[in-house]
Design a protein around this motif. Structure first.
Motif, PDB file in Angstrom:
ATOM      1  N   UNK A 110       1.055  -1.302  -0.080  1.00 44.62           N
ATOM      2  CA  UNK A 110      -0.024  -0.186   0.088  1.00 44.62           C
ATOM      3  C   UNK A 110       1.122   1.271  -0.016  1.00 44.62           C
ATOM      4  N   UNK A 111       0.988   2.077  -1.247  1.00 38.05           N
ATOM      5  CA  UNK A 111       1.949   3.025  -1.301  1.00 38.05           C
ATOM      6  C   UNK A 111       1.087   4.373  -0.701  1.00 38.05           C
ATOM      7  N   UNK A 112       1.872   5.310   0.066  1.00 40.69           N
ATOM      8  CA  UNK A 112       1.272   6.384   0.540  1.00 40.69           C
ATOM      9  C   UNK A 112       1.891   7.642   0.103  1.00 40.69           C
ATOM     10  N   UNK A 113       1.197   8.587  -0.325  1.00 38.23           N
ATOM     11  CA  UNK A 113       1.772   9.821  -0.971  1.00 38.23           C
ATOM     12  C   UNK A 113       3.101  10.254  -0.377  1.00 38.23           C
ATOM     13  N   UNK A 114       3.789  10.865  -1.079  1.00 44.45           N
ATOM     14  CA  UNK A 114       5.173  11.434  -0.635  1.00 44.45           C
ATOM     15  C   UNK A 114       6.098  10.540  -0.580  1.00 44.45           C
ATOM     16  N   UNK A 115       5.957   9.221  -0.663  1.00 41.97           N
ATOM     17  CA  UNK A 115       7.064   8.048  -0.722  1.00 41.97           C
ATOM     18  C   UNK A 115       8.106   8.292  -1.910  1.00 41.97           C
ATOM     19  N   UNK A 116       7.491   8.366  -2.976  1.00 40.31           N
ATOM     20  CA  UNK A 116       8.528   8.431  -4.374  1.00 40.31           C
ATOM     21  C   UNK A 116       7.672   8.779  -5.392  1.00 40.31           C
TER      22      UNK A 116
END
Length: 361
Positions: A110-116
C-alpha cells in the motif's frame, strides 16, 4: 489501533490493484493494511506479514516501482523521521517479513503519498503483491543498523495463485490485477525475477550487498583466497540468468497444519530450526502431486521435515516402511517416524508408492 480480523495473506476480495484510499483508516477498514500506525501489517498471534506501507517515513527506503528496498520497523524518531537506534530482525514486525520470505508468502503493498515518484499524489493506493525476495541488516544513512527487505513485484501469472476470481464475477484477471500500468514513468515489468535482481544490482541507487564477499587481505596486501590447488578458481563477478519456474497449485493450509501439529520439528530427526522469523520446517508430500504421480494435497500425504530430510526423502535417500520405521537408502535403520497417531493418519498406499518410486521393495 489494529483490526481484529484474521490476517489475510494475498489479495483481499473486492480490492483490486490500483484501488485508491483517502486515508490509512479507509485502507484499514477495507482490510488491505490492518495497522493504522505501523508500516508492517503483522500480528502477535499470527505468523507472517499481510502488507507493508511505504510512505516516505524511512530515509533508507528505495522505491523503483517493480522492486522496493524497504526498511524494517523500529528505531525511528517520529518527530524528525531520522534513525536514532538500531533495528533488529527479532522485532515482531521485521520477523514477520522474514517469516513471509521463508515460507514464500506474498505481501500486499500500500503506497502512501510522498513516498517516491511511484507513489500517488494524494491518499494511498494498493499496488499489488510483492515477494520478500531477500533480507539482511546493514548500517543505514544515519549510522544505525537497519533491516533491509528486497520486495519484488509478482507478475500477473504469479499473483493469480493468490486471487480468488469468484470474488470478481464477470471480470477477467487483467481487469482485476491491472498491473498498475497507468502509473506515470513506470517501467514495464521485466521478464523474470532473475532479470529484476540483475537490474537491481546494476542500479547505482541500490546498496545491495555485493554478489560475492570481498576477499580477505593478508598483512602484505595479497589475497588469501586466490584459489587452492586442485580446485577451480571460480568467478569474482558471477552473472545471472533468467529462468521461468512453474509451481504446482497446492493448499498451503495443509502444510501449515501439519507443521503446526509437530511444532515445526522434523518427524525424522526431531530438529527444530530457529530463525529470526520464527521456526522453520518444510511440508513434504509422500506421493508427489501433479502428473504423472497425481498425489493428493491432503494431510494423509504430508510430512513435516527439516530441509535435509526433505531432500533425502524426495530423492529417495530415505524411505518409510508400513510400520512407520525410517530407513536410509542402503537399508540402515534411522528410527521410528514421529507420528501423532490421533490426528495424523498417513495413507499406507502413499508410503508404498514412494517406496516403489525409488526402487524399494
Amino acid at each position: 489501533m489494529a483490526s481484529k480480523r484474521p490476517l489475510t495473506i494475498g489479495e483481499y476480495p473486492g480490492q483490486p490493484v490500483g484501488t485508491m484510499y483517502d486515508s490509512r483508516r479507509e485502507a484499514m477498514e477495507k482490510h488491505v493494511h490492518t495497522q493504522s500506525g505501523r508500516g508492517i501489517d503483522a500480528r502477535i498471534d499470527q505468523p507472517g506479514a499481510g502488507a507493508i506501507c511505504p510512505s516516505g517515513g524511512y530515509v533508507d527506503d528505495i522505491d523503483h516501482g517493480d522492486w522496493i528496498l524497504y526498511t524494517g520497523q523500529g528505531g525511528r524518531d517520529r518527530k524528525t523521521g531520522r534513525q536514532i537506534a538500531n533495528q533488529s530482525l527479532d522485532d515482531r514486525d521485521n520477523a514477520a517479513l522474514v517469516y513471509s520470505h521463508n515460507h514464500n508468502w506474498p505481501v500486499r503493498v500500500l503506497r502512501g503519498n510522498g513516498a517516491d515518484i511511484y507513489a500517488p499524489a494524494t491518499g494511498y493506493r494498493y499496488d499489488g503483491l510483492y515477494w520478500v525476495d531477500d533480507y539482511w541488516t546493514e548500517p543505514g544513512a544515519d549510522g544505525f543498523t537497519v533491516c533491509r527487505f528486497l520486495m519484488v513485484q509478482l507478475s500477473p501469472e504469479e499473483a493469480l495463485a493468490w486471487v480468488d476470481m469468484s470474488d470478481y464475477p464477470g471480470q477477467d484477471l487483467p481487469t482485476v490485477m491491472r498491473w498498475s500500468r497507468k502509473r506515470p514513468d513506470r517501467r514495464q515489468p521485466p521478464t523474470g525475477r532473475g532479470d529484476r535482481v540483475r537490474r537491481l544490482r546494476d542500479d547505482s541507487r541500490s546498496p545491495l550487498p555485493p554478489a560475492t564477499p570481498p576477499r580477505a587481505e593478508d598483512a602484505d596486501g595479497t589475497s588469501s583466497q586466490t584459489g587452492q590447488e586442485g580446485l577451480p578458481e571460480g568467478n569474482e563477478t558471477p552473472g545471472t540468468t533468467v529462468s521461468m519456474v512453474y509451481r504446482k497449485q497446492r493448499d498451503s493450509s495443509v502444510s501449515r497444519a501439519v507443521k503446526a501439529l509437530y511444532g515445526d520439528r522434523c518427524q525424522v530427526c526431531h530438529i527444530r530450526i530457529s530463525l529470526a522469523g520464527g521456526p522453520y520446517s518444510e511440508g513434504a508430500h509422500i506421493r508427489p502431486i501433479g502428473e504423472p504421480h497425481n498425489g493428493a494435497d491432503k494431510v494423509n500425504n504430508m510430512l513435516c521435515l527439516c530441509p535435509n530430510h526433505h531432500v533425502m526423502f524426495d530423492r529417495g535417500g530415505l524411505h518409510i516402511a508400513n510400520n512407520l520405521f525410517v530407513y536410509e537408502r542402503d537399508g540402515s535403520p534411522v528410527g521410528p517416524l514421529n507420528v501423532d497417531s490421533r490426528k495424523h493418519l498417513l495413507n499406507p498406499a502413499n508410503l508404498a508408492y514412494h517406496r516403489r518410486l525409488h526402487g524399494f521393495s
